[in-house]
Design a protein around this motif. Sequence first.
Motif, mmCIF file in Angstrom:
data_model
loop_
_atom_site.group_PDB
_atom_site.id
_atom_site.type_symbol
_atom_site.label_atom_id
_atom_site.label_comp_id
_atom_site.label_asym_id
_atom_site.label_seq_id
_atom_site.Cartn_x
_atom_site.Cartn_y
_atom_site.Cartn_z
ATOM 1 N N THR A 1 -35.049 18.855 -60.429
ATOM 2 C CA THR A 1 -34.522 18.459 -61.733
ATOM 3 C C THR A 1 -33.510 17.332 -61.570
ATOM 4 O O THR A 1 -32.630 17.404 -60.704
ATOM 5 N N ARG B 1 -30.604 15.160 -63.610
ATOM 6 C CA ARG B 1 -29.743 15.073 -64.780
ATOM 7 C C ARG B 1 -29.572 13.609 -65.169
ATOM 8 O O ARG B 1 -29.297 12.762 -64.306
ATOM 9 N N SER C 1 -27.853 10.485 -67.539
ATOM 10 C CA SER C 1 -26.700 10.054 -68.327
ATOM 11 C C SER C 1 -26.824 8.560 -68.577
ATOM 12 O O SER C 1 -27.487 7.837 -67.830
ATOM 13 N N SER D 1 -31.881 15.335 -71.839
ATOM 14 C CA SER D 1 -30.822 14.870 -70.938
ATOM 15 C C SER D 1 -31.076 15.258 -69.490
ATOM 16 O O SER D 1 -30.297 14.882 -68.611
ATOM 17 N N SER D 2 -32.132 16.015 -69.243
ATOM 18 C CA SER D 2 -32.541 16.305 -67.866
ATOM 19 C C SER D 2 -34.049 16.492 -67.847
ATOM 20 O O SER D 2 -34.642 16.929 -68.847
ATOM 21 N N THR E 1 -37.584 17.539 -65.204
ATOM 22 C CA THR E 1 -38.025 18.175 -63.964
ATOM 23 C C THR E 1 -39.277 17.473 -63.464
ATOM 24 O O THR E 1 -40.254 17.334 -64.203
ATOM 25 N N SER F 1 -29.774 14.150 -58.738
ATOM 26 C CA SER F 1 -30.336 15.423 -58.306
ATOM 27 C C SER F 1 -29.806 15.709 -56.908
ATOM 28 O O SER F 1 -30.183 15.025 -55.948
ATOM 29 N N SER G 1 -29.031 9.927 -56.118
ATOM 30 C CA SER G 1 -28.627 9.319 -57.378
ATOM 31 C C SER G 1 -29.232 7.923 -57.467
ATOM 32 O O SER G 1 -29.095 7.116 -56.544
#
Length: 835
Positions: free
Chosen positions: A470, A472, A474, A488-489, A491, A523, A527
């Motif tokens: 997963t 995330r 932003s 916003s996330s 998988t 994750s 990044s």
Amino acid sequence: MIRHEHRRRLLAGATGVVMLAALGTTITPAQAMPASAALAVPQQEAAPPQKAVLRDQAAPATNAVPQLAEAGATVTAAGASGTTARDVCSSGAAWLRLRFTRLDLRGKDSLKLTGSRGGTFRFTGAHWRDRGFTTRAFQGDCVKVEPRFADPASVYAVESVQAGTRPLASAEVVVAGAGDICGSACAETGKLLTSINPAAVFTTGDNAYESGTLSEYRGAYHRTWGPFFGKTYPTPGNHEYETSGASGYFDYFGARAGVRGQGYYSWDIGDWHFIALNSNVSMATGSAQEQWLRQDLAANTKPCTAAYLHHPLYNVGRHSPSTGTRPLWKALYDAKADLMLAGHDHNYQRWAPQDHQGAAKADGVREILVGTGGRSFYPLGSGNPANLQVKNANTHGVLKLTLSAESYRFDFVPIAGRTFTDSGTQRCHKAGTGDPDFAMSADPAALSVAPGASGSATVALASTNGFAGTARLSASAPSGITATLSPSSVTLPSGGTASARLDVAVAQGLPPGTHTLTVTGASGSLSHSTQVRLTVGTGGGPVFADDFEQDRGWQVNPAGTDTATSGRWERGDPEETAESGVKQLGTAVSGTNTLVTGRLAGSGPGANDVDGGLTSVRSPAITLPSGTSTLKLSHTFSHRDNSSAADFLRVKVIGSTTATVLERKGTAGTDLDGAWTSLTADLSAFAGQTVRILVETADADTASLIEAAIDDVSVTASGAGGATFGNDADVPVADQGSAESAVEVTGQPGNAPAALRVKAQVTHPYRGDLAVEVVAPDNRIFPVKAPHTKQDGTDLALDTIVDASAVVADGTWRLRVKDTLAQDNGVLTGWSLTF
């Protein structure tokens, strides 16, 4: 003057070296064409009518594997070396490949490469000593080079970088070829190569009958396949060796055939490594060729590998299986190679992946025997071994390979009048090797939004090297701009993809300017980020543009109700079809790709046309500012005289209401050839709305021959924006020369728009010669037309869009026009930029 469709455009010897230098390809003395190569273009022989316009590719060398040029990619100097970490970058690139001229690792020392948007590769050992090579592609516009050296003798040198602007997943290249060529039908298979226009050509031996003498090569072979000399990578067959030492073969091809007496070598294109082997010299375990092959495979960083030779290990034709090739097969299987191409038997056979002992294996090598280049057929045996998938012994043709960074598509293309075809796809065995990671991208990568309006983009994430997990998400944006991600996330499954929608809202009253929005995915310790350039204007200038050179999110069958059984819309390079005139055009309005109803020509003009009902395709969302906006696009619609008014091409704009802005219907008893036509439509009724463009085509009555295509779609808003700067002074374009014209841009705040419009006119007898690029004030180059893109007509009228949002608008901009081949002069009669 020679008619353009009859012009001969071959480059050889010194001319080819000059061309390669112009293309940014490094030429070493070992790669330069020897004097013997001039024998391949004897002046006393006239070439046949051909439309293929060729560029010479590098010849193989014993100590350097050439990386061939490909459409949409550029090569620039890099000059990286030393013992400390550094970044090698090419601004705006979607992916990079590094060209090493030296890599010597001693002891346990290593060198790690990491792409700025994902992907890693770690070099260890001494496989690359005394060898020049190009790496696999790394996603992003930078590659971090991290030497981990303890031994002072360890060293590396990166000479240049190959960069592409298309997403790596869509950066495909085409290679084609066959064996057992001349032959009664080699003129017909030569025509197939012309229509396919591959980036490289392979031969699987027995190229010139009966004995491969130089005079036989200068005869039928030269007249039919000779026009592709500059990008042919051959192998010899047993008939070549009926002339002592295959001297006719080596004299004709020169350096292109590898070292005389050996005849084995390798070359790279895209993320593929190709190995030409010689099944007429020793292949035994421990032989010079077998040892060379294992060393070559060990030094290969590409995820996909193909080899080719004359004698097949697996065969159900007239000849017995060539078991002497087994040691080479074992080396290829051990290295997880993907394809083995062969000839010898004059027929077509496709085998399932298997190992060197004939056992079916998921990680085995697939053999395709394509001895169909033009010689009379050999019969096939009645047996069907378990691993034999397809066979045919009555159709001449060539094998077309469409190659991506992780997979391949094979298509057997038959000569005119024959119907047998074969096709399929396969993922490469080593695709995704390396550290688990993910890559990020945004589409579109640039937005133009007026104050008080909104826009959106899609953020895509792709698993690489088996990553699963997963991430995330932003987003960061400057004051006055709101950026929201939904979800916003995400998988990602191993080898899979996921996406999120980025919605951007611009506050009322925000002044004009260009801003950067950054979307970050995290994750664990990984990044990555991707950026969207946002141009805030006053409602004027470009809003949306798509020339289909990249995938910008058009969706086929968006409602899930399409009924067409063939000829569905797809983005790609169309192949020409003809039935009482040209029906599907083989050219784009700009670049290479279009939206087209079944891009492949197939076995005949009706093979991939629209059949059985309706096919539709829909654009991504387009947010219109208040005021007046204008839609422009180019389209072609064609049919035979069996059409009716029930058949159609329609373009609709869908917002709060739906408007049909184009409708073309079939006309019974009329044979309508394909021709590019422009559409302009007023979108004022949709001001301030988010709209989509829907394109529909139907063969809705009795079966008809229906073809359609769309290209160069743009939406432009009226208002204070849209300033145009131009230069109408004539500038001569000398034969094989370069010309420039400059415009001074002033009064444009911030950066240039993401949809900077470029228009130019060049008078020239053969526009396929021309390469065109825009040079920004900071000397950044934006290619807008590549040479040799199947454009056989006279003069060039260019109207296209480039993403210049990373460049300051004000300053001196230049248009550069290059004449890449000999014979004609031209004149740049004017050009302009619209901001």
